[in-house]
Design a protein around this motif. Structure first.
Motif, PDB file in Angstrom:
ATOM      1  N   LYS A  30       0.846  -1.192   0.000  1.00 17.88           N
ATOM      2  CA  LYS A  30       0.000   0.000   0.000  1.00 17.88           C
ATOM      3  C   LYS A  30       0.883   1.245   0.000  1.00 17.88           C
ATOM      4  N   PHE A  31       0.411   2.272  -0.683  1.00 18.44           N
ATOM      5  CA  PHE A  31       1.129   3.537  -0.804  1.00 18.44           C
ATOM      6  C   PHE A  31       1.500   4.099   0.562  1.00 18.44           C
ATOM      7  N   ASP A  32       0.545   4.099   1.501  1.00 20.18           N
ATOM      8  CA  ASP A  32       0.819   4.695   2.809  1.00 20.18           C
ATOM      9  C   ASP A  32       1.716   3.816   3.674  1.00 20.18           C
ATOM     10  N   GLU A  33       1.902   2.550   3.307  1.00 21.50           N
ATOM     11  CA  GLU A  33       2.878   1.705   3.994  1.00 21.50           C
ATOM     12  C   GLU A  33       4.271   1.982   3.444  1.00 21.50           C
ATOM     13  N   LEU A  34       4.362   2.113   2.141  1.00 27.96           N
ATOM     14  CA  LEU A  34       5.644   2.390   1.501  1.00 27.96           C
ATOM     15  C   LEU A  34       6.142   3.778   1.890  1.00 27.96           C
ATOM     16  N   THR A  62      -8.092   9.692  -9.016  1.00 29.70           N
ATOM     17  CA  THR A  62      -8.117   8.282  -9.406  1.00 29.70           C
ATOM     18  C   THR A  62      -6.705   7.819  -9.758  1.00 29.70           C
ATOM     19  N   GLN A  63      -6.548   6.526  -9.936  1.00 30.07           N
ATOM     20  CA  GLN A  63      -5.265   5.969 -10.373  1.00 30.07           C
ATOM     21  C   GLN A  63      -4.897   6.512 -11.750  1.00 30.07           C
ATOM     22  N   ASP A  68      -1.444   9.780 -15.247  1.00 32.66           N
ATOM     23  CA  ASP A  68      -1.361  10.813 -16.279  1.00 32.66           C
ATOM     24  C   ASP A  68      -0.464  12.002 -15.902  1.00 32.66           C
ATOM     25  N   ILE A  69       0.077  12.010 -14.694  1.00 27.46           N
ATOM     26  CA  ILE A  69       0.950  13.113 -14.284  1.00 27.46           C
ATOM     27  C   ILE A  69       2.200  13.114 -15.157  1.00 27.46           C
TER      28      ILE A  69
END
Length: 105
Positions: A30-34, A62-63, A68-69
């Motif tokens: 998960k993003f917030d774990e990493l 969204t993902q 798209d960034i």
């Protein structure tokens, strides 16, 4: 006359345990774990990964928005607001710390 070598059993046991731990961290993280709060506080101007992106110039709902960034714009934002020069460098550092923690190193 023989040479006595010791310590290999301990090393072998350590490597076996390390392999078991490494196998347990496969899969998605998960993003917030990493990018945990400690990592963010120590390496960025922000306390959380959410705060990091909320203060960014990017509208991310969204993902697909994230995907798209423009990478050069993200790298510039990372360079200006973290200890890293690029998003890739930030991800690698977070991944390394995450793996070390999971491996108990």
């Amino acid at each position: 006359m023989g040479v006595k070598i010791s310590g290999f059993n301990n090393l072998n046991n350590f490597l076996d345990e390390l392999q078991k731990k490494a196998e347990s961290i496969s899969g998605e993280v998960k993003f917030d774990e990493l990018f945990n709060d400690s990592f963010m506080e120590n390496n960025t101007k922000f306390k959380t990964i959410d705060e990091f992106f909320e203060n960014s110039p990017f509208a991310i709902e969204t993902q697909d928005d994230f995907d798209d960034i423009d990478e050069s714009e993200l790298d510039q934002y990372v360079n200006e607001n973290t200890d890293f020069s690029s998003w890739e460098e930030m991800k690698k550092a977070a991944g390394t710390l995450y793996a070390k923690k999971k491996l108990g190193l």
